[in-house]
Design a protein around this motif. Structure first.
Motif, PDB file in Angstrom:
ATOM      1  N   ALA A 130       0.831  -1.207   0.000  1.00  0.00           N
ATOM      2  CA  ALA A 130       0.000   0.000   0.000  1.00  0.00           C
ATOM      3  C   ALA A 130       0.862   1.252   0.000  1.00  0.00           C
ATOM      4  O   ALA A 130       0.557   2.236  -0.687  1.00  0.00           O
ATOM      5  CB  ALA A 130      -0.925  -0.003   1.220  1.00  0.00           C
ATOM      6  N   PHE A 131       1.954   1.213   0.737  1.00  0.00           N
ATOM      7  CA  PHE A 131       2.863   2.354   0.814  1.00  0.00           C
ATOM      8  C   PHE A 131       3.513   2.604  -0.547  1.00  0.00           C
ATOM      9  O   PHE A 131       3.579   3.742  -1.027  1.00  0.00           O
ATOM     10  CB  PHE A 131       3.937   2.088   1.879  1.00  0.00           C
ATOM     11  N   GLY A 132       3.986   1.533  -1.191  1.00  0.00           N
ATOM     12  CA  GLY A 132       4.646   1.674  -2.485  1.00  0.00           C
ATOM     13  C   GLY A 132       3.713   2.164  -3.570  1.00  0.00           C
ATOM     14  O   GLY A 132       4.058   3.048  -4.359  1.00  0.00           O
ATOM     15  N   VAL A 133       2.494   1.593  -3.616  1.00  0.00           N
ATOM     16  CA  VAL A 133       1.521   2.019  -4.624  1.00  0.00           C
ATOM     17  C   VAL A 133       1.116   3.480  -4.395  1.00  0.00           C
ATOM     18  O   VAL A 133       1.002   4.262  -5.336  1.00  0.00           O
ATOM     19  CB  VAL A 133       0.288   1.092  -4.604  1.00  0.00           C
ATOM     20  N   SER A 134       0.919   3.855  -3.128  1.00  0.00           N
ATOM     21  CA  SER A 134       0.528   5.235  -2.820  1.00  0.00           C
ATOM     22  C   SER A 134       1.621   6.222  -3.184  1.00  0.00           C
ATOM     23  O   SER A 134       1.345   7.370  -3.548  1.00  0.00           O
ATOM     24  CB  SER A 134       0.215   5.368  -1.322  1.00  0.00           C
ATOM     25  N   MET A 135       2.861   5.783  -3.099  1.00  0.00           N
ATOM     26  CA  MET A 135       3.984   6.673  -3.355  1.00  0.00           C
ATOM     27  C   MET A 135       4.046   7.125  -4.804  1.00  0.00           C
ATOM     28  O   MET A 135       4.635   8.171  -5.119  1.00  0.00           O
ATOM     29  CB  MET A 135       5.294   5.989  -2.967  1.00  0.00           C
ATOM     30  N   ILE A 136       3.424   6.363  -5.696  1.00  0.00           N
ATOM     31  CA  ILE A 136       3.401   6.771  -7.097  1.00  0.00           C
ATOM     32  C   ILE A 136       2.734   8.132  -7.235  1.00  0.00           C
ATOM     33  O   ILE A 136       3.193   9.006  -7.976  1.00  0.00           O
ATOM     34  CB  ILE A 136       2.658   5.717  -7.949  1.00  0.00           C
ATOM     35  N   GLY A 137       1.632   8.347  -6.511  1.00  0.00           N
ATOM     36  CA  GLY A 137       0.944   9.633  -6.582  1.00  0.00           C
ATOM     37  C   GLY A 137       1.816  10.781  -6.127  1.00  0.00           C
ATOM     38  O   GLY A 137       1.881  11.834  -6.782  1.00  0.00           O
ATOM     39  N   SER A 138       2.523  10.598  -5.021  1.00  0.00           N
ATOM     40  CA  SER A 138       3.363  11.680  -4.502  1.00  0.00           C
ATOM     41  C   SER A 138       4.607  11.890  -5.363  1.00  0.00           C
ATOM     42  O   SER A 138       5.012  13.027  -5.623  1.00  0.00           O
ATOM     43  CB  SER A 138       3.771  11.396  -3.054  1.00  0.00           C
ATOM     44  N   LEU A 139       5.226  10.801  -5.845  1.00  0.00           N
ATOM     45  CA  LEU A 139       6.422  10.928  -6.676  1.00  0.00           C
ATOM     46  C   LEU A 139       6.129  11.693  -7.958  1.00  0.00           C
ATOM     47  O   LEU A 139       6.917  12.535  -8.392  1.00  0.00           O
ATOM     48  CB  LEU A 139       6.994   9.547  -7.019  1.00  0.00           C
ATOM     49  N   PHE A 140       4.982  11.410  -8.552  1.00  0.00           N
ATOM     50  CA  PHE A 140       4.705  12.054  -9.822  1.00  0.00           C
ATOM     51  C   PHE A 140       3.960  13.370  -9.675  1.00  0.00           C
ATOM     52  O   PHE A 140       3.807  14.105 -10.634  1.00  0.00           O
ATOM     53  CB  PHE A 140       4.030  11.064 -10.770  1.00  0.00           C
ATOM     54  N   SER A 141       3.539  13.693  -8.454  1.00  0.00           N
ATOM     55  CA  SER A 141       3.143  15.074  -8.167  1.00  0.00           C
ATOM     56  C   SER A 141       4.388  15.941  -8.067  1.00  0.00           C
ATOM     57  O   SER A 141       4.329  17.153  -8.246  1.00  0.00           O
ATOM     58  CB  SER A 141       2.365  15.155  -6.843  1.00  0.00           C
ATOM     59  N   ALA A 142       5.523  15.291  -7.741  1.00  0.00           N
ATOM     60  CA  ALA A 142       6.802  15.997  -7.621  1.00  0.00           C
ATOM     61  C   ALA A 142       7.685  15.748  -8.841  1.00  0.00           C
ATOM     62  O   ALA A 142       8.899  15.964  -8.789  1.00  0.00           O
ATOM     63  CB  ALA A 142       7.517  15.536  -6.359  1.00  0.00           C
ATOM     64  N   ASP A 143       7.093  15.307  -9.953  1.00  0.00           N
ATOM     65  CA  ASP A 143       7.879  14.993 -11.144  1.00  0.00           C
ATOM     66  C   ASP A 143       8.142  16.256 -11.965  1.00  0.00           C
ATOM     67  O   ASP A 143       7.643  17.330 -11.650  1.00  0.00           O
ATOM     68  CB  ASP A 143       7.137  13.953 -11.985  1.00  0.00           C
TER      69      ASP A 143
END
Length: 494
Positions: free
Chosen positions: A239-252
């Motif tokens: 869940a942590f890894g999948v959720s991190m996609i949203g934050s990583l690509f908000s910061a892309d």
């Protein structure tokens, strides 16, 4: 590397103008990163994790990884201060094939798909004031493609920004500086008001009770009944890894400044510094924004609640968590305030994406790996043809409505290329130990290795998780198509 010139009144320039300073470059980094994601993605993360502690840890880790990557790119930028940035780094560290596959993926999806998606976000929030722009107001359809005023409005914003950037880097610089400064000031204002409101109401402290109790929250689409499943061990990790996609690509898109190295003053110094300052600034804003959300809204909620508080962060209407938080401070006018802020944010974001992306295609074209016309600079010393080719493809994606699917497919591929590029730092240290390095990556080899290990871990999670496995595979397919295209391109030149 520079194209030939002509002598008429529409003559092409034979070189870029180095007119962007450290402040301009930093605003391009931060402005390209901040679009609409920070106002939306925390809602789905709250549903996936159900814990304020894990939510904040996720955003903090995203910030650490982004800054770590930026610090690593700084060394590469100092070594190769040329237009094209990441494409140039990959090509030198590995080979032309891998560099082309990266450029191919950027043109087909990563850059143009993001431009289309951001333009649609700009349109959706413009529709708050002009309802005719709402996506459901379609004119007619031809097969799966629908035509609407909203789509042409989105395309119009892309065309306008492309035209403005074709008039010279000073034009693009002015737009970027004005819009990025405006959204940074507005964001800091909202953060201060939100945190102040939360401290006086006690909402923040209430949210942090049982702050590490993680649960996955799912609402039945028919009955709205909510199921909360405790997350521990491997389930929490997934869940942590999948959720991190949203934050990583908000910061892309922080890497976009490397594409325009040919127009930055003293690029060996200013690109590494702008990468550091820009990513650190956005990391700070994102962490504070989420504290502000937690200060004014309960994290948990239910989808059919009558009030903003009842819906909480998890079920903010249309996931517009920024608007929900602002409504607690400003009341009913919050919808309009946030719509204006997100319009400013997305318009400025797209300007940075449009300005930067064309320089990568220019670099590919000068290497004979893209359309020849893209290798020319216009009379304003910018790659005009590359700008308009990017505009056309992004507009077609916008019209097709498939940009969202394509972006999902290439999320994995984009992350892979970040890992590959930072891996190139290690390769170049071994291959070219005596090469000039005006800036050396901070914390080498530990900081670059930290990003690579974390990135590989996230990629493995995406490959394992059933919800993301298909999109991961499609991302690899789109990138892989670049291999035969490369050999076809090389053969056509012979």
């Amino acid at each position: 590397m520079t194209p030939s010139t002509t002598t008429d009144s529409t003559a092409s320039s034979d070189h870029f103008n180095r007119s962007l300073g450290l402040l301009d470059s930093t605003l391009i980094v931060s402005g390209s990163m901040i679009g609409s994601g920070i106002f939306i993605v925390s809602a789905s993360m709250a549903r996936n994790l159900g814990s304020p502690g894990w939510l904040m840890l996720l955003w903090i880790m995203t910030g650490i990884l982004t800054v770590a990557a930026a610090l690593s790119y700084g060394e590469l930028a100092g070594m190769m201060p040329r237009a094209g940035g990441q494409y140039v780094y990959i090509q030198r560290a590995y080979n032309k094939l891998l560099g082309f596959v990266y450029g191919w993926t950027v043109f087909t999806v990563i850059q143009t798909g993001t431009i289309a998606a951001v333009a649609v976000a700009f349109t959706k929030f413009s529709a708050v004031f002009v309802p005719a722009l709402n996506p459901e107001n379609t004119w007619f359809a031809i097969g799966p493609v629908t035509f609407s005023l909203g789509k042409f409005y989105a395309i119009g914003s892309i065309v306008l920004l492309t035209w403005l950037n074709s008039r010279g880097v000073q034009s693009g610089k002015m737009i970027q500086n004005v819009f990025t400064s405006a959204k940074l000031i507005a964001l800091f204002g909202l953060i201060l008001l939100g945190i102040g409101f939360g401290l006086s109401s006690g909402s923040l402290s209430a949210n942090f009770q049982d702050m590490w109790l993680a649960t996955k929250t799912v609402a039945d689409p028919v009955t709205n009944a909510v199921t909360r499943t405790p997350l521990v061990g491997s389930a929490l990790l997934l869940a942590f890894g999948v959720s991190m996609i949203g934050s990583l690509f908000s910061a892309d898109a922080w890497n976009n400044v490397t594409f325009i190295a040919g127009e930055i003053k003293n690029p060996r110094k200013n690109i590494p510094l702008s990468l550091f300052f820009g990513t650190l600034l956005v990391t700070t804003i994102y962490a504070l924004a989420n504290i502000a959300y937690l200060a004014v809204l309960p994290l948990k909620g239910v989808p059919d609640a009558a009030t903003v508080v009842g819906r909480g962060m998890q079920f903010a209407e249309f996931d517009r968590i920024g608007t929900a938080a602002a409504s607690m401070v400003f009341g009913d006018v919050a919808v309009g305030i946030m719509a204006v802020l997100i319009m400013i944010s997305t318009f400025g974001c797209n300007n940075g994406l449009i300005l930067s992306g064309a320089r990568l295609y220019y670099a590919m074209a000068t290497d004979g790996l893209f359309l020849k016309s893209a290798s020319k600079l216009n009379k304003n010393s910018v790659p005009g043809a590359a700008l308009w080719l990017q505009c056309i493809w992004a507009s077609l994606l916008c019209l097709s409505g498939k940009y969202g699917d394509l972006l999902d497919y290439c999320t994995f591929a984009s992350l892979v290329f970040y890992i590959v590029t930072i891996g190139g730092l290690f390769r170049l240290r071994a291959k070219e130990p005596t090469a000039e390095r005006p800036y050396r990556a901070f914390g080498y080899p530990f900081v670059p290795a930290l990003y690579m290990i974390a990135g590989i871990g996230i990629c493995l999670i995406l490959l394992i998780d059933p919800q993301t496995r298909f999109n991961t595979g499609m991302g690899l397919v789109i990138a892989g198509i670049g291999v035969p295209v490369y050999f076809w391109t090389k053969r056509s030149q012979e």
